[in-house]
Enzyme design. Structure first.
Site, PDB file in Angstrom:
ATOM      1  CB  CYS A  78       8.402 -15.775   2.346  1.00  0.00           C
ATOM      2  SG  CYS A  78       9.606 -14.644   1.605  1.00  0.00           S
ATOM      3  CG  HIS A 142       3.897 -14.495   2.184  1.00  0.00           C
ATOM      4  ND1 HIS A 142       5.138 -14.529   1.584  1.00  0.00           N
ATOM      5  CD2 HIS A 142       3.011 -14.733   1.183  1.00  0.00           C
ATOM      6  CE1 HIS A 142       5.024 -14.782   0.307  1.00  0.00           C
ATOM      7  NE2 HIS A 142       3.732 -14.900   0.028  1.00  0.00           N
TER       8      HIS A 142
END
Length: 587
Positions: A78, A142
């Protein structure tokens, strides 16, 4: 006199024309909606061959737009993949890559980690904001949050060109969607907190009363109540060791709205936020990056979609995501901006093969491609969906088999928004518009390089004159169990160390003939073997010459410290829910 009147009128008319003309030009630039799924396998969508999971809205988007069949993520996890998407640069250039063995340190490890996307990196949001776009990010971030204190928010999306943010600054992890026993624990924790407060007030009152001689109370009783309060406080704080409290939060701008978040309703709230953003900015131009929490484990799904698919909870979550995509597309239509809005859909990397609960698969399917999430070289970890719709500009139903990258979105948005690319850094992405419109037949990418952390695992060469897509693997992960196709014991394959194989000579595949990477080529089976190895080796050398040493955000600054944990109150009293009710989306 007439001359001066004429001259004045001419000047006024010219100024009016320039003003109106520039406004028309600005208004003619398209709105941009970027939709990114989390951990979605390319084989999970009907438009990419799945006939058992229902994704009618995404499939419709593909029919109405252009489908990219060789769309590649710059990383198989990610944080680095999203950093590359935001900046148009390989994550190793920005320091958003790791030299660690453990998978949790190959992404931003938590909201207590000080690492994150460096502030000197240019994102597509910052670039378009300078050109007059209203910019918004809704969903997963993130890319870090704090640096030196729990409230400095140095890596918050608002520092990277986004005017508006609502979402989850971290990523979904299993504790974010508790089972029934965990919900009971949360309820007990809340009651302990109330009891602790009441007991504290009682002890303070008794102490004051005793000292001021308002009433006579034995010190033994006061001490006993104080010890009971300390015992309750210890029990309450012990429950706070769960990352549910510190990682699973929602924010609006820089305010925490839920701590801990109610994950099953988060997606619904985010879609409502997206619809509202589109409505507020319908006069444009605007950029909306909608970053799904779906379909990452633990797969929080509303009751309305539980049990509706043929593939258990994972399939339910995919179908709910598709429904939410439909709600965003509907908002575009309702606000009559369909023809002037570019819509893009993708995933940050391949599906997570090893995500399982017993025999139940909780991760995505990558179709015919080998490998999955966490694997930097194998195609299943980096081959992702790529769909773009722009009515009356891009040919509906068109498919492109040329190599393209998530990094291409940055320069493509620059072209759409009339922005100039920065000249003080290497941009690895390429403008997709000429290819999408059919002005050119081949991708600008001759070579693409595939990293696992900071380690280069593979490279591909698009030999345009022959149509071949050569893929050279220098390092591959060791699968756990013969024929398993994944690392099921450790949940993630490693990038380096004893659990990888360094190939000398490297493995060679022709993806145009062997997309599953099942049969390595050799000098005996491929006449161009030496030519390909030499050509790719030289290209790799030139690429490595462009790399400069930067602080490794996911290696040097990726330790999760409690002193950086965000808190919506006075630490450690960090419970809040500022979202009222249970939102619903009409089907």
């Amino acid at each position: 006199m007439k001359y001066w009147i004429f001259l004045g009128s001419l000047i006024w008319f010219t100024m009016l024309l320039e003003t109106c003309g520039s406004k028309v030009m600005a208004d003619s630039r398209p709105n941009i909606v970027l939709i990114m799924a989390d951990d979605l396998g390319i084989g999970d969508l009907g438009c990419y061959g799945n006939d058992t999971i229902r994704t009618p809205n995404i499939d419709s988007l593909a029919k109405e737009g252009v489908k990219l069949n060789q769309h590649i993520a710059a990383a198989p996890l990610c944080s680095p993949s999203r950093a590359a998407f935001l900046t148009g640069r390989y994550p190793v250039r920005s320091g958003m890559a790791s030299n660690k063995l453990q998978s949790k340190y190959r992404v931003v490890a938590g909201l207590g980690a000080s690492g994150g996307l460096p502030r000197n990196e240019s994102t597509f949001a910052a670039m378009l904001k300078k050109e007059g776009y209203r910019t918004g990010l809704i969903g997963k971030w993130h890319q870090g949050l704090n640096c030196q204190s729990r409230g400095d928010h140095c890596h918050h999306p608002l520092h990277y060109g986004f005017d508006y943010y609502y979402g989850m600054p971290y990523t979904l992890i299993p504790p974010c969607w508790p089972d029934m026993s965990r919900e009971a624990e949360l309820d007990i924790s809340n009651k302990l907190w109330i009891c602790m407060q009441l007991l504290g007030v009682l002890v303070l009152t008794l102490v004051l009363g005793k000292l001021l001689r308002w009433f006579s109370v034995p010190w033994a009783l006061i001490v006993s109540l104080a010890l009971l309060g300390l015992l309750l406080a210890y029990a309450w704080l012990s429950s706070y060791t769960s990352s549910l409290y510190w990682e699973c939060i929602l924010m609006r701008a820089q305010e925490i709205t839920e701590q801990p978040m109610k994950a099953e309703r988060a997606g619904t709230i985010m879609v409502k936020e997206a619809v509202s953003f589109i409505q507020r900015n319908r006069h444009g131009p605007f950029l909306l990056f909608f970053s799904f929490l779906h379909v990452h484990v633990p797969l929080p799904t509303t009751k309305k979609f539980i049990g509706t698919s043929k593939h258990g909870l994972y399939g339910d979550n995919v179908e709910e995501m598709d429904f939410m995509v439909g709600q965003i597309l509907k908002a575009i239509d309702v606000n009559t901006i369909r023809n002037n809005t570019v819509v893009y859909f993708s995933s940050d990397h391949g599906g997570h093969l090893e995500a399982r609960n017993g025999h139940a698969q909780l991760g995505g399917w990558n179709g015919k491609f080998k490998g999955g999430k966490g694997m930097g070289g194998w195609e299943g970890g980096i081959r992702v969906p790529g769909i773009l719709r722009w009515p009356d500009v891009l040919q509906a139903g068109k498919e492109i088999d040329e190599p393209t990258s998530l990094m291409d979105i940055y320069p493509t948005l620059a072209s759409l928004g009339g922005a100039a690319l920065p000249r003080d850094r290497v941009i690895d992405g390429r403008d997709l518009l000429p290819l999408l419109k059919g002005d050119v037949q081949h991708s600008d990418h001759e070579f693409l390089f595939h990293y696992c952390g900071i380690y280069l695992h593979a490279a591909r060469w698009h030999q345009k004159n022959s149509g071949a897509i050569w893929k050279v693997h220098y390092v591959t992960p060791n699968f756990e169990g013969k024929g398993s196709g994944g690392c099921y014991k450790s949940l993630f394959c490693q990038c380096t160390g004893e659990n990888v194989t360094v190939h000398n000579p490297p493995l060679l595949f022709d993806l145009s003939k062997d997309p599953s990477e099942s049969t390595p080529l050799s000098r005996d089976t491929e006449p161009l073997y030496d030519l390909v190895m030499t050509k790719v080796g030289k290209a790799l050398g030139r690429h490595q010459e462009t790399l400069t040493e930067v602080p490794q955000q996911l290696s040097d600054y990726n330790n999760n410290s409690m002193w950086l944990w965000p808190c919506c109150g006075v630490f450690p009293f960090c419970l809040c829910d500022r979202e009222s009710g249970e939102p619903e989306l009409s089907r």
